[in-house]
Design an enzyme around this catalytic site. Structure first.
Site, short mmCIF file in Angstrom:
data_model
loop_
_atom_site.label_atom_id
_atom_site.label_comp_id
_atom_site.label_asym_id
_atom_site.label_seq_id
_atom_site.Cartn_x
_atom_site.Cartn_y
_atom_site.Cartn_z
CB CYS A 21 32.61 45.49 43.86
SG CYS A 21 33.93 45.26 43.05
CG HIS A 63 32.80 41.88 38.62
ND1 HIS A 63 31.69 41.81 39.65
CD2 HIS A 63 33.69 42.79 39.14
CE1 HIS A 63 32.29 42.73 40.81
NE2 HIS A 63 33.48 43.20 40.70
CD GLU A 64 37.87 42.99 38.33
OE1 GLU A 64 38.40 43.80 37.99
OE2 GLU A 64 37.15 42.25 39.41
CG HIS A 67 35.19 47.76 37.56
ND1 HIS A 67 34.35 48.61 38.98
CD2 HIS A 67 35.52 46.20 38.58
CE1 HIS A 67 34.34 47.41 40.16
NE2 HIS A 67 34.70 46.14 39.36
#
Length: 108
Positions: A21, A63-64, A67
């Site tokens: 990342c 993954h996003e 966030h």
């Protein structure tokens, strides 16, 4: 583009894949994630969709999405792996990192 995305279900077997990342430069680690993902979202015309994604696309979305939830890929690591990375992570949090892109750090 996904607006107001919401994960409905994570399906299938978990599989390891090395993730990294921009928020944590120079660190990569295997992360277990489900192979399929079902999400609900709105497109740029505010039309609602429900769609399944698989493989690497599902992983990138997860993954996003992490966030948005305030998580990083390192939050999925086992405690032993995180403790092995502790020194490197502390250096990054203090701004002791060499990257080719701009990063901001809190003033101490």
């Amino acid at each position: 583009m996904f607006f107001n995305a919401r994960i409905i279900d994570e399906l299938g077997k978990e599989w390891d894949y090395e993730e990294g990342c921009l928020s944590i430069p120079g660190i990569r680690a295997d992360v277990l994630r489900k192979e399929k993902l079902k999400i609900e979202y709105y497109d740029r015309n505010f039309k609602k969709h429900t769609k399944e994604f698989t493989g690497l696309t599902a992983r990138v979305i997860q993954h996003e999405y992490d966030h948005i939830e305030g998580k990083l890929f390192i939050d999925h690591l086992k405690p032993l792996k995180r403790s092995l990375l502790k020194g490197r992570l502390e250096k990054i949090s203090k701004g002791v990192v060499d990257v080719d892109y701009k990063m901001k750090f809190p003033k101490r």
